[in-house]
Design an enzyme around this catalytic site. Structure first.
Site, PDB file in Angstrom:
ATOM      1  N   GLU A 127       1.291  -1.117   9.911  1.00 47.53           N
ATOM      2  CA  GLU A 127      -0.050  -1.518  10.212  1.00 47.53           C
ATOM      3  C   GLU A 127      -0.884  -1.346   9.119  1.00 47.53           C
ATOM      4  O   GLU A 127      -0.572  -0.182   8.445  1.00 47.53           O
ATOM      5  CB  GLU A 127      -0.706  -1.177  11.549  1.00 47.53           C
ATOM      6  CG  GLU A 127       0.358  -1.484  12.876  1.00 47.53           C
ATOM      7  CD  GLU A 127      -0.489  -1.156  13.932  1.00 47.53           C
ATOM      8  OE1 GLU A 127      -1.415  -0.629  14.156  1.00 47.53           O
ATOM      9  OE2 GLU A 127       0.390  -1.497  15.209  1.00 47.53           O
ATOM     10  N   GLY A 342      13.869  -1.288 -25.691  1.00 49.01           N
ATOM     11  CA  GLY A 342      12.854  -1.127 -26.557  1.00 49.01           C
ATOM     12  C   GLY A 342      11.801  -2.174 -26.234  1.00 49.01           C
ATOM     13  O   GLY A 342      11.785  -2.365 -24.767  1.00 49.01           O
ATOM     14  N   GLU A 366      10.820   1.147   3.935  1.00 48.69           N
ATOM     15  CA  GLU A 366      11.828   1.566   4.885  1.00 48.69           C
ATOM     16  C   GLU A 366      11.885   3.298   4.894  1.00 48.69           C
ATOM     17  O   GLU A 366      12.747   3.740   5.107  1.00 48.69           O
ATOM     18  CB  GLU A 366      13.155   1.211   4.912  1.00 48.69           C
ATOM     19  CG  GLU A 366      12.843  -0.258   5.059  1.00 48.69           C
ATOM     20  CD  GLU A 366      14.280  -0.976   5.467  1.00 48.69           C
ATOM     21  OE1 GLU A 366      15.290  -0.375   6.085  1.00 48.69           O
ATOM     22  OE2 GLU A 366      14.487  -2.402   5.416  1.00 48.69           O
ATOM     23  N   SER A 369      10.202   8.354   0.200  1.00 49.80           N
ATOM     24  CA  SER A 369      10.842   9.402  -0.097  1.00 49.80           C
ATOM     25  C   SER A 369      10.538  10.981   0.585  1.00 49.80           C
ATOM     26  O   SER A 369      11.195  11.477   0.863  1.00 49.80           O
ATOM     27  CB  SER A 369      10.945   9.666  -1.660  1.00 49.80           C
ATOM     28  OG  SER A 369      11.473   8.659  -2.378  1.00 49.80           O
ATOM     29  N   GLU A 370       9.221  11.042   0.650  1.00 49.36           N
ATOM     30  CA  GLU A 370       8.692  12.196   1.519  1.00 49.36           C
ATOM     31  C   GLU A 370       9.279  12.146   2.856  1.00 49.36           C
ATOM     32  O   GLU A 370       9.770  13.128   3.443  1.00 49.36           O
ATOM     33  CB  GLU A 370       7.177  12.357   1.275  1.00 49.36           C
ATOM     34  CG  GLU A 370       6.518  12.448   0.219  1.00 49.36           C
ATOM     35  CD  GLU A 370       6.599  11.396  -0.983  1.00 49.36           C
ATOM     36  OE1 GLU A 370       6.759  10.132  -0.260  1.00 49.36           O
ATOM     37  OE2 GLU A 370       6.392  11.633  -2.078  1.00 49.36           O
TER      38      GLU A 370
HETATM   39  C1  LIG Z   1       6.759  -4.909  -0.233  1.00 51.94           C
HETATM   40  C2  LIG Z   1       6.931  -4.487   0.797  1.00 51.94           C
HETATM   41  C3  LIG Z   1       7.680  -4.885   2.217  1.00 51.94           C
HETATM   42  C4  LIG Z   1       7.672  -4.097   3.139  1.00 51.94           C
HETATM   43  N1  LIG Z   1       8.374  -4.593   4.298  1.00 51.94           N
HETATM   44  C5  LIG Z   1       7.991  -4.366   5.482  1.00 51.94           C
HETATM   45  C6  LIG Z   1       8.416  -4.958   6.731  1.00 51.94           C
HETATM   46  O1  LIG Z   1       9.112  -6.010   6.711  1.00 51.94           O
HETATM   47  N2  LIG Z   1       8.161  -4.477   7.862  1.00 51.94           N
HETATM   48  C7  LIG Z   1       7.565  -3.309   8.156  1.00 51.94           C
HETATM   49  O2  LIG Z   1       7.121  -2.844   9.321  1.00 51.94           O
HETATM   50  N3  LIG Z   1       6.947  -2.458   7.081  1.00 51.94           N
HETATM   51  C8  LIG Z   1       7.232  -3.102   5.805  1.00 51.94           C
HETATM   52  N4  LIG Z   1       6.855  -2.326   4.617  1.00 51.94           N
HETATM   53  C9  LIG Z   1       5.842  -1.292   4.879  1.00 51.94           C
HETATM   54  C10 LIG Z   1       6.513  -0.027   4.265  1.00 51.94           C
HETATM   55  O3  LIG Z   1       7.592   0.463   5.287  1.00 51.94           O
HETATM   56  C11 LIG Z   1       5.471   1.103   4.255  1.00 51.94           C
HETATM   57  O4  LIG Z   1       4.765   0.903   3.200  1.00 51.94           O
HETATM   58  C12 LIG Z   1       6.166   2.567   4.108  1.00 51.94           C
HETATM   59  O5  LIG Z   1       6.492   2.897   5.036  1.00 51.94           O
HETATM   60  C13 LIG Z   1       4.906   3.449   3.821  1.00 51.94           C
HETATM   61  O6  LIG Z   1       3.634   3.429   4.367  1.00 51.94           O
HETATM   62  P1  LIG Z   1       2.253   3.340   3.821  1.00 51.94           P
HETATM   63  O7  LIG Z   1       2.289   2.272   2.862  1.00 51.94           O
HETATM   64  O8  LIG Z   1       1.341   3.237   5.101  1.00 51.94           O
HETATM   65  O9  LIG Z   1       2.142   4.769   3.342  1.00 51.94           O
HETATM   66  P2  LIG Z   1       1.549   6.120   3.924  1.00 51.94           P
HETATM   67  O10 LIG Z   1       2.000   6.348   5.421  1.00 51.94           O
HETATM   68  O11 LIG Z   1      -0.009   5.796   4.062  1.00 51.94           O
HETATM   69  O12 LIG Z   1       1.834   7.129   2.810  1.00 51.94           O
HETATM   70  C14 LIG Z   1       1.116   7.522   1.815  1.00 51.94           C
HETATM   71  C15 LIG Z   1       1.649   8.527   0.886  1.00 51.94           C
HETATM   72  O13 LIG Z   1       1.663   9.583   1.747  1.00 51.94           O
HETATM   73  C16 LIG Z   1       2.973  10.191   2.139  1.00 51.94           C
HETATM   74  N5  LIG Z   1       2.915  10.801   3.492  1.00 51.94           N
HETATM   75  C17 LIG Z   1       2.751  10.447   4.606  1.00 51.94           C
HETATM   76  N6  LIG Z   1       2.868  11.245   5.473  1.00 51.94           N
HETATM   77  C18 LIG Z   1       3.514  12.365   4.872  1.00 51.94           C
HETATM   78  C19 LIG Z   1       3.888  13.816   5.552  1.00 51.94           C
HETATM   79  N7  LIG Z   1       3.998  13.611   6.880  1.00 51.94           N
HETATM   80  N8  LIG Z   1       4.286  14.357   4.703  1.00 51.94           N
HETATM   81  C20 LIG Z   1       4.264  14.270   3.347  1.00 51.94           C
HETATM   82  N9  LIG Z   1       3.931  13.008   2.767  1.00 51.94           N
HETATM   83  C21 LIG Z   1       3.531  11.992   3.570  1.00 51.94           C
HETATM   84  C22 LIG Z   1       3.807   9.055   1.796  1.00 51.94           C
HETATM   85  O14 LIG Z   1       5.051   9.627   1.543  1.00 51.94           O
HETATM   86  C23 LIG Z   1       3.128   8.338   0.724  1.00 51.94           C
HETATM   87  O15 LIG Z   1       3.499   8.951  -0.371  1.00 51.94           O
HETATM   88  C24 LIG Z   1       6.804  -2.926   3.348  1.00 51.94           C
HETATM   89  C25 LIG Z   1       5.967  -2.548   2.345  1.00 51.94           C
HETATM   90  C26 LIG Z   1       6.210  -3.369   1.209  1.00 51.94           C
HETATM   91  C27 LIG Z   1       5.394  -2.834  -0.213  1.00 51.94           C
END
Ligand SMILES: Cc1cc2nc3c(=O)[nH]c(=O)nc-3n(C[C@H](O)[C@H](O)[C@H](O)COP(=O)(O)OP(=O)(O)OC[C@H]3O[C@@H](n4cnc5c(N)ncnc54)[C@H](O)[C@@H]3O)c2cc1C
Length: 382
Positions: A127, A342, A366, A369-370
């Site tokens: 979301e 290059g 999905e 890395s964290e």
């Molecule tokens: C092109 C694309 C396609 C996608 N397709 C789908 C899809 O089909 N369905 C779907 O449901 N989602 C989809 N996603 C969403 C994707 O899975 C999320 O973007 C991802 O899980 C990260 O969530 P976020 O962007 O809210 O980042 P956030 O959760 O806000 O994270 C921000 C940063 O904080 C770090 N962080 C968060 N919590 C912790 C913790 N506890 N400890 C350490 N670090 C932490 C994260 O690792 C990251 O570096 C897609 C995203 C993109 C960009």
């Protein structure tokens, strides 16, 4: 222990390799630059049975296994990641929740269209305010007579807005658990349901020929029969789907990492500097050798995770390792391949420029890395 592929798996790998080289490679750069969805390529992938790979024949599938799906994804990503992720999300995030958790009626209604690639399904977990913390779900569904009424929004949803998208499965809060936590259930929302709006596509850094949208639900009404799986099990179901999906994303990362090796070997032999091919310089050879080492090791990691999944063993830790290592290998290989090319590596029409732009999302989607490191640490009892 035997890492050699069966004859069937090897034959599949070869036929997808041909499709990738002959059908995808010549045209995908143009789709990418126009941010356009490659319908004709997806149709051909459907015709080959790729969207039905891991599903039984009774649902129109090919009766193959999850490793077959991973091999197909790897071969596509070796040439292009947008097409590979369209297949990955279409199966492992789109059709798989219905196959795993659907009622017989839901399976009969949706799977035959999804397994042939005639239609695509999307997976709506993330979301605008909750990604890694997906259990925070703010989208709500309230029972009203024989219906559920959904309100909320989902962000970054792959395959959700194409002309052939048939449905999205979404998680929504349906109540409160006895321990005070959110009760989350999942629902099938068919495309075109009143109150379900697909927002315009994002302008993305990479995966430019794949389809990604924000979705809004405003008093969107679906029948009770559209609940997917048991009430209150929605979040757990989606987490299991993600564990499995990570193996497929790891395969995609391996494909990209290997594509970087292919392009670098080819270019290094042809590009001249100081009167000789740059392939003669040991600095270039070492870069390519390290790239091959990363691609190979990442492949073994996803084979291991897939083998555990197929054996019915616990595969969570192996899948997280494969996804984490594979995505980091892909990003590193893309950076090194660009360096070997290059200035041409910085020009969009060069395949490695596309690899570079496509690699970063592998460390985010999905499960970042964290999050993979958190999963591995938890599995170690930390
Ligand atoms: C092109 C694309 C396609 C996608 N397709 C789908 C899809 O089909 N369905 C779907 O449901 N989602 C989809 N996603 C969403 C994707 O899975 C999320 O973007 C991802 O899980 C990260 O969530 P976020 O962007 O809210 O980042 P956030 O959760 O806000 O994270 C921000 C940063 O904080 C770090 N962080 C968060 N919590 C912790 C913790 N506890 N400890 C350490 N670090 C932490 C994260 O690792 C990251 O570096 C897609 C995203 C993109 C960009």
């Amino acid at each position: 222990m035997d890492f050699r592929l069966t004859e069937e798996h090897e034959a599949l790998r070869q036929s997808v390799r041909e499709l990738a080289r002959e059908v995808v490679a010549p045209v995908i750069g143009d789709f990418y630059e126009r941010h356009a969805f490659p319908y004709e390529i997806v149709r051909q992938m459907g015709k080959m049975g790729l969207f039905g790979l891991p599903f039984p024949e009774e649902y129109g599938g090919m009766g193959g296994d999850y490793l077959a799906l991973c091999l197909a994804i790897e071969e596509l990503a070796r040439v292009d990641s947008s097409v590979a992720v369209t297949l990955e999300a279409g199966i492992s995030l789109g059709a798989m929740p219905i196959y795993r958790y659907g009622t017989p009626a839901q399976r009969r209604q949706w799977l035959p269209k999804l397994t042939t690639g005639e239609a695509l399904a999307a997976f709506g977990l993330t979301e605008p305010g909750f990604g890694s913390d997906a259990g925070g779900t703010a989208t709500r569904a309230v029972a009203d007579g024989d219906d559920w009424v959904i309100n909320g929004s989902k962000a970054f949803i792959t395959n959700s807005g194409t002309d052939i998208t048939a449905l999205v499965t979404v998680t929504a809060v349906t109540g409160v658990n006895p321990d005070g936590s959110k009760e989350i259930s999942s629902f099938i929302v068919p495309s075109g349901t009143p109150g379900f709006t697909v927002q315009p596509g994002y302008s993305k850094v990479g995966w430019c020929a794949s389809d990604t949208h924000e979705l809004s639900f405003d008093d969107c009404r679906v029948p009770a029969a559209n609940m997917l799986g048991e009430r209150g099990r929605g979040f757990a179901q989606f987490l299991r789907i993600l564990d499995e999906g990570r193996i497929a994303i790891a395969a995609l990362a391996v494909g990209l990492a290997q594509g970087c090796v292919d392009e670098s070997v080819r270019y290094a032999k042809q590009r001249q500097a100081f009167g000789q091919p740059i392939a003669n310089f040991q600095a270039i050879q070492f870069k390519i050798a390290d790239m091959e080492m990363r691609a190979h090791t990442a492949r073994l990691a996803y084979y291991d995770a897939a083998a555990r999944l197929l054996a019915g063993e616990d595969f969570k830790r192996a899948a997280a390792i494969a996804k984490l290592y594979g995505s980091e290998a892909a990003v590193t290989n893309a950076r090194e391949a660009t360096q070997i090319h290059g200035g041409y590596g910085f020009i969009n029409e060069t395949p490695v420029a596309r690899f570079w732009r496509d690699s970063k999302i592998l460390e985010i989607g999905e499960g970042t890395s964290e999050i993979q490191r958190i999963i591995i640490a938890r599995e170690l009892g930390l």
